[in-house]
Motif scaffolding. Sequence first.
Motif, mmCIF file in Angstrom:
data_model
loop_
_atom_site.group_PDB
_atom_site.id
_atom_site.type_symbol
_atom_site.label_atom_id
_atom_site.label_comp_id
_atom_site.label_asym_id
_atom_site.label_seq_id
_atom_site.Cartn_x
_atom_site.Cartn_y
_atom_site.Cartn_z
ATOM 1 N N VAL A 145 -20.843 -66.897 2.919
ATOM 2 C CA VAL A 145 -21.456 -67.913 3.866
ATOM 3 C C VAL A 145 -20.139 -67.724 4.893
ATOM 4 N N ASP A 146 -20.692 -68.181 6.009
ATOM 5 C CA ASP A 146 -20.037 -67.861 6.835
ATOM 6 C C ASP A 146 -19.244 -68.766 7.721
ATOM 7 N N ASP A 147 -19.527 -70.317 7.417
ATOM 8 C CA ASP A 147 -18.835 -71.618 7.428
ATOM 9 C C ASP A 147 -17.170 -72.392 6.917
ATOM 10 N N ILE A 148 -16.847 -71.153 5.784
ATOM 11 C CA ILE A 148 -16.473 -71.505 5.864
ATOM 12 C C ILE A 148 -15.316 -70.622 4.878
ATOM 13 N N PRO A 189 -14.500 -65.364 9.386
ATOM 14 C CA PRO A 189 -15.432 -66.800 9.544
ATOM 15 C C PRO A 189 -15.465 -66.353 7.889
ATOM 16 N N GLY A 190 -15.201 -65.710 7.013
ATOM 17 C CA GLY A 190 -16.611 -66.291 6.084
ATOM 18 C C GLY A 190 -15.745 -65.758 4.950
#
Length: 336
Positions: A196-199, A204-205
């Motif tokens: 995932v790249d939102d956390i 970024p991942g």
Amino acid sequence: MGLHLAAIRLAQLSTPPAAPPPGEVVFYAGADGRLYRRPASGAAVVVSPNASAVLPADTVVTEDTRADVPGLGIGVTPGSYQLSGTIWATIDPGMWGTAWVGAPAGTRLTATYDLATTGDFGDGSDFGQLTGTDSSFAFAYPHARTAAVVLSGGIVVTEPGTVRLQAAHSRNALARAFDEEFGNLNEEAGCVYEWVDDIGHTAPGAVRVTPDDSGDDVIAGLSTQGGDIEAGAYQASAWLYSPMGWGQAGITITWWSNFDEELGSESEVTAIAAGTWTEYVINAAAPEGAYRATLRVVMLGAPTGEDVLYFDDVAIDSVGSQLTLAQGSFFCLTRI
């Protein structure tokens, strides 16, 4: 090629030595300013009739990124040169080493390298091409104890500057930052996972692990390559994040032999607070016969699909190891 570092020394002599001690290779600067190499037997030969750079003392490679090796640089003006040289190194457990031929902008390099190593699993060898000034070669490997690299080729310099040997070490047996999408984990149980790249602990991942409601413990594992681990001190680490918190989360490191026999394991499992990136660290000694390792991120106690866990910045590093370039390592340039 099968040279041992104990049998190498640098001498500042005005004339060739009458006879080196048995088994010893001697480099010396003659009265004419040229560098000579006298083998254990036979006549001395000129290494370079022009410029040379010789390492005056054993030098530890301290940088983990590309950096000049002090003492191994030659000032140049535009022109064509023949490049030659030999690098000797000693390698501590778990250590890697990489080298480059650095040069002024626009330089064209066409060279070869021949590597010979001695080590715990016997002697080894490698060879390859160097083209351009960004080409590199590995000259130290885990399980090797000594290395000798012979460089030979041509170099065309278009701008004045310095041709120099550069080197870097690495203690990373495993280093995954998950800054981009990746392939499969080496093992998983009781869960599904995705990038995932939102956390992320570092942008970024990260990897999101979702329990599969099977009632089993969650295991997500990454393994080193075979041969990247040997007996010695290591630090395993990973950053974990739990949105809701969990009572038993952490990491486990497991040591494996060359025959995939489990040699032992150690764990660091504690409660993880909700909403906070937490680093888990294990300081452990790989046993004799260790050849690879697996670092597992775990959640124990039958988590459900709502008990999501993220992990990032996974690493296994050797501790206290050194890579040393030996006195007498050299390279030379001969204008052609």
